[in-house]
Design an enzyme around this catalytic site. Structure first.
Site, short mmCIF file in Angstrom:
data_model
loop_
_atom_site.label_atom_id
_atom_site.label_comp_id
_atom_site.label_asym_id
_atom_site.label_seq_id
_atom_site.Cartn_x
_atom_site.Cartn_y
_atom_site.Cartn_z
N CYS A 2 0.86 -1.19 0.00
CA CYS A 2 0.00 0.00 0.00
C CYS A 2 0.89 1.23 0.00
O CYS A 2 2.09 1.15 0.20
CB CYS A 2 -0.85 0.02 1.27
SG CYS A 2 -1.77 -1.50 1.55
N ARG A 27 1.58 1.61 -5.97
CA ARG A 27 1.86 0.61 -4.92
C ARG A 27 0.62 -0.19 -4.57
O ARG A 27 0.69 -1.21 -3.90
CB ARG A 27 2.39 1.30 -3.66
CG ARG A 27 3.66 2.11 -3.85
CD ARG A 27 4.02 2.88 -2.60
NE ARG A 27 4.23 1.97 -1.49
CZ ARG A 27 5.40 1.40 -1.21
NH1 ARG A 27 6.45 1.64 -1.99
NH2 ARG A 27 5.55 0.59 -0.21
N TRP A 73 -3.69 -1.94 -1.35
CA TRP A 73 -3.68 -3.19 -2.11
C TRP A 73 -4.08 -4.25 -1.10
O TRP A 73 -3.31 -4.57 -0.19
CB TRP A 73 -2.30 -3.46 -2.70
CG TRP A 73 -2.27 -4.65 -3.59
CD1 TRP A 73 -2.97 -4.84 -4.75
CD2 TRP A 73 -1.52 -5.85 -3.41
NE1 TRP A 73 -2.71 -6.05 -5.30
CE2 TRP A 73 -1.81 -6.70 -4.50
CE3 TRP A 73 -0.63 -6.27 -2.44
CZ2 TRP A 73 -1.24 -7.97 -4.63
CZ3 TRP A 73 -0.04 -7.52 -2.58
CH2 TRP A 73 -0.36 -8.35 -3.66
N ASN A 99 0.65 0.12 6.11
CA ASN A 99 1.10 -0.71 4.99
C ASN A 99 1.83 -1.90 5.62
O ASN A 99 2.81 -1.74 6.32
CB ASN A 99 2.07 0.07 4.09
CG ASN A 99 2.70 -0.83 3.03
OD1 ASN A 99 2.11 -1.83 2.63
ND2 ASN A 99 3.91 -0.50 2.60
N GLY A 100 1.31 -3.12 5.37
CA GLY A 100 1.96 -4.31 5.94
C GLY A 100 0.91 -5.30 6.40
O GLY A 100 -0.26 -5.21 6.03
N GLU A 485 11.03 -13.33 -19.95
CA GLU A 485 10.70 -11.94 -19.60
C GLU A 485 9.69 -11.36 -20.58
O GLU A 485 8.73 -10.69 -20.18
CB GLU A 485 11.98 -11.10 -19.56
CG GLU A 485 11.79 -9.62 -19.30
CD GLU A 485 11.06 -9.29 -18.00
OE1 GLU A 485 10.89 -10.20 -17.15
OE2 GLU A 485 10.61 -8.14 -17.84
N LYS A 489 5.96 -9.96 -19.52
CA LYS A 489 5.49 -8.62 -19.88
C LYS A 489 4.11 -8.70 -20.51
O LYS A 489 3.19 -7.98 -20.16
CB LYS A 489 6.47 -7.95 -20.85
CG LYS A 489 7.77 -7.51 -20.23
CD LYS A 489 7.66 -6.32 -19.32
CE LYS A 489 7.51 -6.56 -17.86
NZ LYS A 489 8.31 -7.28 -17.00
N GLU A 492 1.28 -9.94 -17.98
CA GLU A 492 0.93 -9.11 -16.80
C GLU A 492 0.25 -7.80 -17.19
O GLU A 492 -0.44 -7.21 -16.37
CB GLU A 492 2.14 -8.85 -15.92
CG GLU A 492 3.17 -7.90 -16.46
CD GLU A 492 4.23 -7.61 -15.42
OE1 GLU A 492 3.92 -7.45 -14.22
OE2 GLU A 492 5.40 -7.53 -15.80
N HIS A 508 9.24 -31.37 -26.40
CA HIS A 508 8.86 -32.09 -25.17
C HIS A 508 7.49 -31.66 -24.66
O HIS A 508 7.23 -31.68 -23.47
CB HIS A 508 9.94 -31.85 -24.11
CG HIS A 508 11.30 -32.26 -24.58
ND1 HIS A 508 11.75 -33.55 -24.54
CD2 HIS A 508 12.29 -31.54 -25.18
CE1 HIS A 508 12.97 -33.62 -25.06
NE2 HIS A 508 13.32 -32.40 -25.45
N LYS A 607 3.16 -2.82 -7.54
CA LYS A 607 4.53 -2.61 -8.04
C LYS A 607 5.54 -3.43 -7.24
O LYS A 607 6.52 -3.89 -7.77
CB LYS A 607 4.90 -1.12 -7.94
CG LYS A 607 6.30 -0.80 -8.46
CD LYS A 607 6.46 -1.23 -9.90
CE LYS A 607 7.88 -1.00 -10.40
NZ LYS A 607 8.10 -1.62 -11.73
#
Ligand code: AGP
Length: 612
Positions: A2, A27, A73, A99-100, A485, A489, A492, A508, A607
């Site tokens: 947050c 955040r 969040w 935040n936590g 990567e 990208k 997400e 395979h 983030k």
């Protein structure tokens, strides 16, 4: 994760809180709220984004010079109005933002219910503010003492700011495991999760350490104490961040701005750390421990997400150049599997935010077992930077877009220097080869610029495939982590399912997925496996798959067989990820924009994942 922000001083607080929350929204953005004091305590909070909160407050009288704000969040409780912060104590006198995660909140809540407390939300935060109130009442003590006693009872992580209706001249802030920065102005103070809400008002900041709290008074004085009630002299630092660095600079999204910043920030990450002409590399932290690193039994690279992908590239680089055994670990797995680790090991912890909970926990575990910890972080003063024995900052500047781009490139740049420096000290690289690579590395920002010039072509390809339900990304050697990567990208920010694989893995299993609806992105720049990649492309074509190939400029063979060819500037194979990742970042960006996705704040993501 947050975002929290607070202010006390002589300015109108509302614009400071609102702008600060907008800067911190990356955040977490599922609900937001503020509390201000003007004779009475007013709390305004709403599910949704900060802009929804702004509409909700539109006609209210928000005149005040003290207040706190929060953008959430969700961890405990759904993202709705009741669970939004700030939270009030039972009496309505105390309010908190947090935040936590308080891990033992349930037992505390039961205890408080037994003492007649009722709760309006499902959050751990509301439990904490009522614990503080109960202690203040029972101990007949100050708010400061009550906060300190309460924080000694809770287990978990927090960055909090507490305000008392009956004392409009004080804020109390505390942290453990979540970041908190105190901005010091002229008889005014700013508190925030990072420096972005503070930097336009003051450059004088203090980063609170874990298990410390600050008592901030409107008179202009403040002090910092440990939870053991020992006063600490504050280490006031000068912020290096600039305000334009956190604005969009004319780009539609932060992500696009940060993709285009890569030439500059790669150069920034290398500046003062290498000289091709003289053949030297200087990495302060590394050089101090170079003997221990050279004699390491192995190097363990631990990280999450994109940082884990740059770690995979680091593995290739260090093993190829320095011939040191490297293992790459997901931090979330490493921290729980009781790894065999001791003082002969070196841990490279990679993290843009420097606050990722799993990476922090992996470091703590390794540190307990005497390993040397080397941090590669982007945020100065972040928790991982502070708990590492040594490290290098990537100097990418604030990365606001949730999808990591310039952080990845600068992490790879630092890893290249680390691999070369170890190789130089171990004598596994000839000086002539070292200088050849350093010259090319100095040249990389220009090659990244050239790759960015492919934007229009990439956008055309994005338009063709923006509705594909799935993508495959394939690469060999160093291009395998780049494939991973690129897939991350895309998934997400566009919400299209995408997977990265070693190209040779096709047979395979993944080849069963290939049909005309399956775009396959091939990273085909490596010369060492070129013929093999060509046969992989032919296998896909034989099954009607659509092939988008990233090739070196002037490649003629693959042009004959692929559906689309994107020619990037050729470079040393060990430097190629810095160039080949660019079209993949642009492809994911354009597809996401065309699909109307929220590029900078993708759904369900934050983030930095500062809670498990
Ligand atoms: C990358 O685009 C994601 N946002 C995510 O995977 C991120 O890389 C991961 O959470 C690690 O974050 P960190 O680098 O701040 O530790």
């Amino acid at each position: 994760m947050c975002g929290i922000v607070g202010y006390i001083g002589n300015r109108e607080v509302f614009p400071i809180l609102l702008k600060g929350l907008k800067r911190l929204e990356y955040r977490g953005y599922d609900s937001a709220g503020i509390a201000i004091l003007n004779g009475d305590l007013h709390v305004y909070k709403k599910a949704g984004k900060v802009s929804d909160l702004e509409k909700h407050i539109a006609d209210s009288d928000v005149t005040s010079t003290i207040g706190i704000g929060h953008t959430r969040w969700a961890t405990h409780g759904a993202p709705n109005d009741e669970n939004a912060h700030p939270h009030l104590s039972q009496s309505g006198n105390l309010t908190i933002i947090h935040n936590g995660i308080i891990e033992n909140y349930a037992s505390i809540k039961t205890e408080l219910k037994g003492r007649g407390y009722t709760f309006h939300s499902d959050t751990d935060t509301e439990v904490l503010i009522n614990l503080i109130e109960e202690i203040k009442k029972q101990e007949k003590c100050t708010l400061e003492d009550a906060v300190r006693i309460a924080l000694n009872q809770v287990i978990g992580a927090y960055a909090i700011v507490v305000m008392d209706k009956n004392n409009p001249n004080q804020l109390i802030a505390a942290r453990k495991g979540s970041p908190l920065v105190l901005g010091i102005g002229e008889k005014e103070f700013f508190i925030a999760s990072d420096a972005s809400p503070i930097v336009e008002y003051t450059k004088n900041v203090v980063y609170l350490d874990d298990q410390e709290y600050a008592v901030i008074n409107r008179t202009g004085d403040f002090y910092i104490k440990t939870l053991g009630n020992v006063e600490k002299s504050p280490a006031i630092q000068k912020l290096e961040m600039s305000i334009e660095a956190i604005e969009k600079g004319g780009f539609e999204h932060f992500m696009l701005k940060e993709i285009y910043e890569q030439p500059k920030v790669i150069a920034d990450s290398l500046r003062g750390r290498m000289s091709a002409v003289e053949g030297w590399i200087k990495l302060g932290g590394l050089d101090e421990y170079i003997n221990r690193i050279n004699n390491a039994h192995r190097i363990i690279i631990t990280a999450c997400g994109t940082s884990w992908h740059s770690g995979l590239i680091g593995e290739y680089l260090i093993e190829e150049l320095a011939r040191v055994n490297v293992e790459v670990e997901y931090a979330s797995e490493f921290r729980y599997r009781n790894p065999i680790i001791n003082s002969s090991d070196v841990v490279l912890a990679i993290s843009q935010s420097g606050e990722t909970a799993d990476t922090l926990a992996a470091i703590e575990l390794a540190k307990e077992r005497q390993a040397l910890i080397y941090g590669i972080c982007n945020v100065i003063g972040s928790s991982i930077a502070r708990v590492s024995h040594a490290g290098s900052y990537t100097h990418a500047g604030p990365e606001i877009g949730v999808a990591s781009t310039k952080a990845f490139s600068t992490q790879v740049s630092i890893l290249i220097l680390i691999a070369l420096q170890i190789a130089k000290h171990k004598g596994t690289i000839a000086n002539s080869k070292l200088r050849e690579i350093l010259y090319e590395l100095e040249n990389i920002p220009k090659k990244v610029e050239k790759a960015l010039a492919l934007d229009e072509q990439v956008k055309e390809i994005a338009a063709i495939y923006k509705d594909a339900p799935n993508f495959l990304y394939l690469g060999r050697g160093l291009n395998f982590p780049v494939a991973l990567e690129g897939a991350l990208k895309l998934k997400e920010i566009s919400y299209i399912h995408a997977e990265g694989y070693p190209a040779a893995e096709m047979k395979h299993g993944p080849i069963a997925l290939i049909d005309e609806a399956m775009p396959v992105v091939f990273l085909a720049t490596n010369q060492s496996a070129y013929e093999k990649i060509i046969s992989n492309i032919q296998e896909v074509k034989a099954r009607k798959g659509k092939v988008i190939a990233i090739v070196n400029e002037g490649d003629t063979e693959i042009k004959e067989i692929a559906d689309h060819v994107i020619e990037v500037p050729a470079t040393e194979e060990i430097l190629s990820p810095l160039v080949t990742i660019v079209p993949l970042q642009l492809l994911s960006y354009h597809i996401a924009v065309m699909r109307g996705a929220n590029v900078d704040q993708p759904r369900n993501l934050a983030k930095s994942v500062t809670v498990e």
